[in-house]
Design a protein around this motif. Structure first.
Motif, PDB file in Angstrom:
ATOM      1  N   MET A 123       0.749  -1.074   0.011  1.00 50.71           N
ATOM      2  CA  MET A 123       0.009   0.022   0.173  1.00 50.71           C
ATOM      3  C   MET A 123       0.948   1.432   0.147  1.00 50.71           C
ATOM      4  O   MET A 123       1.859   1.086   0.789  1.00 50.71           O
ATOM      5  N   GLY A 124       0.536   2.226  -0.894  1.00 48.21           N
ATOM      6  CA  GLY A 124       1.289   3.475  -0.839  1.00 48.21           C
ATOM      7  C   GLY A 124       1.165   4.216   0.475  1.00 48.21           C
ATOM      8  O   GLY A 124       0.272   3.849   1.223  1.00 48.21           O
ATOM      9  N   LYS A 125       1.818   5.053   0.453  1.00 48.85           N
ATOM     10  CA  LYS A 125       1.980   5.859   2.060  1.00 48.85           C
ATOM     11  C   LYS A 125       1.309   7.355   1.975  1.00 48.85           C
ATOM     12  O   LYS A 125       1.201   7.863   2.869  1.00 48.85           O
ATOM     13  N   PHE A 126       0.829   7.491   0.832  1.00 49.12           N
ATOM     14  CA  PHE A 126       0.256   9.066   0.610  1.00 49.12           C
ATOM     15  C   PHE A 126      -1.051   9.034  -0.319  1.00 49.12           C
ATOM     16  O   PHE A 126      -1.027   8.215  -1.055  1.00 49.12           O
ATOM     17  N   ILE A 127      -1.839  10.009   0.086  1.00 48.79           N
ATOM     18  CA  ILE A 127      -3.055  10.126  -0.561  1.00 48.79           C
ATOM     19  C   ILE A 127      -3.267  11.745  -1.154  1.00 48.79           C
ATOM     20  O   ILE A 127      -2.886  12.569  -0.453  1.00 48.79           O
ATOM     21  N   VAL A 128      -3.894  11.872  -2.216  1.00 53.61           N
ATOM     22  CA  VAL A 128      -4.044  13.354  -2.734  1.00 53.61           C
ATOM     23  C   VAL A 128      -5.543  13.534  -2.882  1.00 53.61           C
ATOM     24  O   VAL A 128      -6.281  12.627  -3.575  1.00 53.61           O
ATOM     25  N   GLY A 129      -5.768  14.782  -2.525  1.00 51.08           N
ATOM     26  CA  GLY A 129      -7.281  15.171  -2.517  1.00 51.08           C
ATOM     27  C   GLY A 129      -7.203  16.296  -3.090  1.00 51.08           C
ATOM     28  O   GLY A 129      -6.569  17.428  -2.895  1.00 51.08           O
ATOM     29  N   VAL A 130      -8.038  16.202  -4.353  1.00 49.06           N
ATOM     30  CA  VAL A 130      -8.527  17.727  -5.187  1.00 49.06           C
ATOM     31  C   VAL A 130      -9.758  18.132  -5.211  1.00 49.06           C
ATOM     32  O   VAL A 130     -10.754  17.104  -5.192  1.00 49.06           O
ATOM     33  N   ASP A 131      -9.888  19.246  -4.794  1.00 53.71           N
ATOM     34  CA  ASP A 131     -11.264  19.921  -4.772  1.00 53.71           C
ATOM     35  C   ASP A 131     -11.376  21.149  -5.913  1.00 53.71           C
ATOM     36  O   ASP A 131     -10.582  22.092  -5.893  1.00 53.71           O
ATOM     37  N   LEU A 132     -11.963  20.586  -7.058  1.00 52.91           N
ATOM     38  CA  LEU A 132     -12.186  21.384  -8.164  1.00 52.91           C
ATOM     39  C   LEU A 132     -13.351  22.463  -8.006  1.00 52.91           C
ATOM     40  O   LEU A 132     -14.616  21.980  -8.015  1.00 52.91           O
ATOM     41  N   GLY A 133     -13.153  23.704  -7.986  1.00 53.40           N
ATOM     42  CA  GLY A 133     -14.088  24.690  -7.830  1.00 53.40           C
ATOM     43  C   GLY A 133     -14.180  25.639  -8.992  1.00 53.40           C
ATOM     44  O   GLY A 133     -13.074  25.671  -9.640  1.00 53.40           O
ATOM     45  N   GLY A 134     -15.259  26.404  -9.083  1.00 52.25           N
ATOM     46  CA  GLY A 134     -15.588  27.281 -10.144  1.00 52.25           C
ATOM     47  C   GLY A 134     -14.462  28.598 -10.157  1.00 52.25           C
ATOM     48  O   GLY A 134     -13.965  28.817 -10.917  1.00 52.25           O
ATOM     49  N   THR A 135     -13.866  28.600  -8.921  1.00 45.33           N
ATOM     50  CA  THR A 135     -12.981  29.974  -8.538  1.00 45.33           C
ATOM     51  C   THR A 135     -11.570  29.246  -8.553  1.00 45.33           C
ATOM     52  O   THR A 135     -10.531  29.812  -9.039  1.00 45.33           O
ATOM     53  N   ASN A 136     -11.385  28.425  -7.573  1.00 43.51           N
ATOM     54  CA  ASN A 136     -10.031  27.819  -7.273  1.00 43.51           C
ATOM     55  C   ASN A 136      -9.897  26.179  -7.404  1.00 43.51           C
ATOM     56  O   ASN A 136     -10.853  25.398  -7.134  1.00 43.51           O
ATOM     57  N   ILE A 137      -8.794  25.962  -7.580  1.00 39.80           N
ATOM     58  CA  ILE A 137      -8.372  24.612  -7.548  1.00 39.80           C
ATOM     59  C   ILE A 137      -7.612  24.408  -6.207  1.00 39.80           C
ATOM     60  O   ILE A 137      -6.684  24.980  -6.049  1.00 39.80           O
ATOM     61  N   LYS A 138      -8.083  23.368  -5.254  1.00 42.33           N
ATOM     62  CA  LYS A 138      -7.512  23.310  -4.018  1.00 42.33           C
ATOM     63  C   LYS A 138      -6.945  21.950  -4.092  1.00 42.33           C
ATOM     64  O   LYS A 138      -7.730  20.721  -4.249  1.00 42.33           O
ATOM     65  N   ILE A 139      -5.615  21.611  -3.533  1.00 45.73           N
ATOM     66  CA  ILE A 139      -5.125  20.523  -3.759  1.00 45.73           C
ATOM     67  C   ILE A 139      -4.182  20.115  -2.431  1.00 45.73           C
ATOM     68  O   ILE A 139      -3.718  20.938  -1.899  1.00 45.73           O
ATOM     69  N   VAL A 183      -1.882  16.968  -0.100  1.00 39.92           N
ATOM     70  CA  VAL A 183      -1.659  15.765  -0.106  1.00 39.92           C
ATOM     71  C   VAL A 183      -1.339  15.404   1.418  1.00 39.92           C
ATOM     72  O   VAL A 183      -1.028  15.837   2.370  1.00 39.92           O
ATOM     73  N   PHE A 184      -1.902  13.959   1.926  1.00 38.06           N
ATOM     74  CA  PHE A 184      -1.990  13.448   3.251  1.00 38.06           C
ATOM     75  C   PHE A 184      -1.139  12.258   3.296  1.00 38.06           C
ATOM     76  O   PHE A 184      -0.955  11.626   2.218  1.00 38.06           O
ATOM     77  N   ASP A 185      -0.992  11.957   4.379  1.00 37.60           N
ATOM     78  CA  ASP A 185      -0.482  10.743   4.664  1.00 37.60           C
ATOM     79  C   ASP A 185      -1.648   9.968   5.046  1.00 37.60           C
ATOM     80  O   ASP A 185      -2.608  10.088   4.746  1.00 37.60           O
ATOM     81  N   VAL A 186      -1.373   8.360   5.286  1.00 36.02           N
ATOM     82  CA  VAL A 186      -2.346   7.500   5.162  1.00 36.02           C
ATOM     83  C   VAL A 186      -3.305   7.749   6.567  1.00 36.02           C
ATOM     84  O   VAL A 186      -4.421   7.150   6.433  1.00 36.02           O
ATOM     85  N   ASN A 187      -2.826   8.437   7.457  1.00 34.46           N
ATOM     86  CA  ASN A 187      -3.664   8.838   8.620  1.00 34.46           C
ATOM     87  C   ASN A 187      -4.348  10.196   8.451  1.00 34.46           C
ATOM     88  O   ASN A 187      -4.998  10.718   9.333  1.00 34.46           O
ATOM     89  N   TYR A 188      -4.542  10.725   7.230  1.00 38.72           N
ATOM     90  CA  TYR A 188      -5.200  12.120   6.898  1.00 38.72           C
ATOM     91  C   TYR A 188      -4.253  13.026   7.477  1.00 38.72           C
ATOM     92  O   TYR A 188      -5.047  14.043   7.541  1.00 38.72           O
ATOM     93  N   ASN A 189      -3.171  12.994   7.695  1.00 41.15           N
ATOM     94  CA  ASN A 189      -2.523  14.309   8.471  1.00 41.15           C
ATOM     95  C   ASN A 189      -1.896  15.028   7.082  1.00 41.15           C
ATOM     96  O   ASN A 189      -1.402  14.400   6.165  1.00 41.15           O
ATOM     97  N   LYS A 190      -2.242  16.268   6.958  1.00 43.52           N
ATOM     98  CA  LYS A 190      -1.869  17.326   5.602  1.00 43.52           C
ATOM     99  C   LYS A 190      -0.484  17.673   5.563  1.00 43.52           C
ATOM    100  O   LYS A 190       0.102  17.926   6.695  1.00 43.52           O
ATOM    101  N   LEU A 191       0.098  17.295   4.657  1.00 40.89           N
ATOM    102  CA  LEU A 191       1.592  17.512   4.453  1.00 40.89           C
ATOM    103  C   LEU A 191       1.763  18.569   3.596  1.00 40.89           C
ATOM    104  O   LEU A 191       3.033  19.422   3.932  1.00 40.89           O
ATOM    105  N   MET A 192       0.896  18.831   2.506  1.00 42.62           N
ATOM    106  CA  MET A 192       1.114  20.173   1.835  1.00 42.62           C
ATOM    107  C   MET A 192      -0.247  20.495   1.357  1.00 42.62           C
ATOM    108  O   MET A 192      -1.069  19.684   1.007  1.00 42.62           O
ATOM    109  N   GLU A 193      -0.472  21.914   1.068  1.00 44.26           N
ATOM    110  CA  GLU A 193      -1.810  22.234   0.386  1.00 44.26           C
ATOM    111  C   GLU A 193      -1.407  23.394  -0.635  1.00 44.26           C
ATOM    112  O   GLU A 193      -0.385  24.006  -0.445  1.00 44.26           O
TER     113      GLU A 193
END
Length: 321
Positions: free
Chosen positions: A1-17, A19-29
Motif C-alpha cells: 500500500m502506498g503511503k500518501f493520498i492526494v485530495g483534489v477539490d475543483l471549484g469554479g473559482t479555485n483548484i485546491k489540492i 497531499v495527506f499521509d495515510v492517517n490523513y495528516n496534511k503534508l502540503m496544500e
C-alpha cells in the motif's frame, strides 16, 4: 500500500489540492485560480502540474501514492470516471477525467461530485463524526447536498441522489437552470438572497445597501445583506427572515424524507449564522414530523473550504477498499 493520498477539490473559482499521509495528516496544500474559461484540457493539465509540483516538493515518488480523489462540480459517473456536465465550466461536456489524468499518473484516480466529497470530509473529520444518518447542505452560489443513511453515502440510479436544491418550493416560481422553476436553490442560495433583495427594491422599498453600492446592484452580496441586518436595516431584516422561512420549510421536507439525526449546513451563506439558522430551525421543528424533528440537530459545518480536499482523499481510499 502506498503511503500518501492526494485530495483534489475543483471549484469554479479555485483548484485546491492537498497531499495527506495515510492517517490523513496534511503534508502540503496548494491553491490556484481555476481559469475555467480556458477549457477542460487546460484545467486538467493545471491540476496535473499542481500535483506534480507537490509530489516533487515533498520528495514523494509516484509509486508511493496510494490513490487520488477528485471532487468535481456537476453531473458525473463516479464508476466510469466521467464528468457529463458542469454548469460553471464552459465546454465541460462528457469529459473523461480519470482517463485523461491516468495518462499522467500511474496511481489509481477516482472522481465524485464536489458536494459529496465535502460530505465525506465533514462526516469523517468535521461536524458529522460518529453520526450514521446525516445530510450535508451547502448554501453557496447554488445549493448542493449529500446524504448518509445507515452509515452509507446515497448515490441513486444516476449518482445524483439528494438534489435537494431542486426540490420544488413554489409550483411556478423563479426559473431555474435545471429547466424547472420554483426550485429551493433559487431562494436560499447566494443568488436567491440577492434576487429576493432586488425584487423588494423594485417594489419601492429602501435599504442602506443602496448607498454602499452606489446604486449599482451588480456589487450586491449576501454578506452585505447580513451586515445591513446587523445595523437594523428593515429591508435586510425582511430578506433574511424570508430566506430563513423558506430554508426552514425545505429542511422540514429533508427531515421527513431522510430522517437524519443531523443536518449540517455549509457554504458561504451559512456564515450568516444564527440570524438565518435560528428561525429556520424553529420552522423545521414546527413543520417536520415531531418524532423525526426531535431526533435531528441542525449544525454548521466545521471544516470550511478544506472539507473537499480531505473528503476527496477519504472517498478515494474507500473506493480502493
Amino acid at each position: 500500500m502506498g503511503k500518501f493520498i492526494v485530495g483534489v477539490d475543483l471549484g469554479g473559482t479555485n483548484i485546491k489540492i492537498s497531499v495527506f499521509d495515510v492517517n490523513y495528516n496534511k503534508l502540503m496544500e496548494l491553491r490556484k485560480a481555476t481559469e475555467a474559461s480556458r477549457g477542460p484540457g487546460y484545467v486538467l493539465t493545471k491540476i496535473g502540474d499542481m500535483v506534480n509540483y507537490m509530489l516533487e516538493n515533498l520528495n514523494i515518488k509516484e509509486d508511493s501514492v496510494y490513490c487520488m480523489g477528485m471532487g468535481i462540480p456537476g453531473l458525473l459517473d463516479p464508476k466510469e470516471g466521467k464528468s457529463y456536465f458542469s454548469p460553471n465550466f464552459p465546454g465541460w461536456n462528457n469529459i473523461e477525467v480519470v482517463k485523461e489524468m491516468s495518462k499522467r499518473f500511474s496511481f489509481p484516480i477516482f472522481i465524485d461530485n464536489d458536494v459529496r466529497v465535502n460530505l465525506y470530509g465533514e462526516w469523517k473529520f468535521g461536524a458529522g463524526v460518529g453520526v450514521n444518518n446525516l445530510v450535508l447542505i451547502t448554501l453557496g452560489t447554488g445549493v448542493g447536498s449529500g446524504i448518509v443513511m445507515d452509515g452509507r453515502v446515497l448515490y441513486g440510479a444516476t449518482a445524483s441522489a439528494g438534489e435537494i436544491g431542486h426540490m420544488n418550493m413554489y409550483r411556478e416560481g423563479r426559473p431555474c437552470k435545471c429547466g424547472s422553476s420554483g426550485c429551493y436553490s433559487r431562494y436560499v442560495s447566494a443568488v436567491g438572497i440577492i434576487n429576493t433583495f432586488k425584487e423588494k427594491l423594485h417594489q419601492g422599498k429602501n435599504s442602506i445597501i443602496e448607498q454602499w453600492v452606489g446604486n449599482d446592484l451588480n456589487g450586491l452580496s449576501p454578506k452585505m445583506v447580513s451586515d445591513a441586518y446587523d445595523l437594523g436595516d428593515s429591508l435586510a431584516y425582511e430578506v433574511i427572515n424570508e430566506t430563513a422561512e423558506i430554508l426552514g420549510f425545505g429542511l422540514a421536507n429533508v427531515v421527513n424524507i431522510f430522517n437524519p439525526e443531523m443536518i449540517i449546513l455549509g457554504g458561504g451563506v451559512s456564515l450568516a449564522g444564527d440570524k438565518l439558522l435560528e428561525p429556520a430551525r424553529h420552522i423545521m421543528k414546527k413543520h417536520a414530523l415531531k418524532v423525526s424533528s426531535n431526533a435531528c440537530s441542525l449544525v454548521q459545518a466545521k471544516l470550511g473550504d478544506s472539507a473537499g480536499m480531505i473528503g476527496a482523499a477519504v472517498y478515494a481510499s474507500g473506493r480502493i477498499l
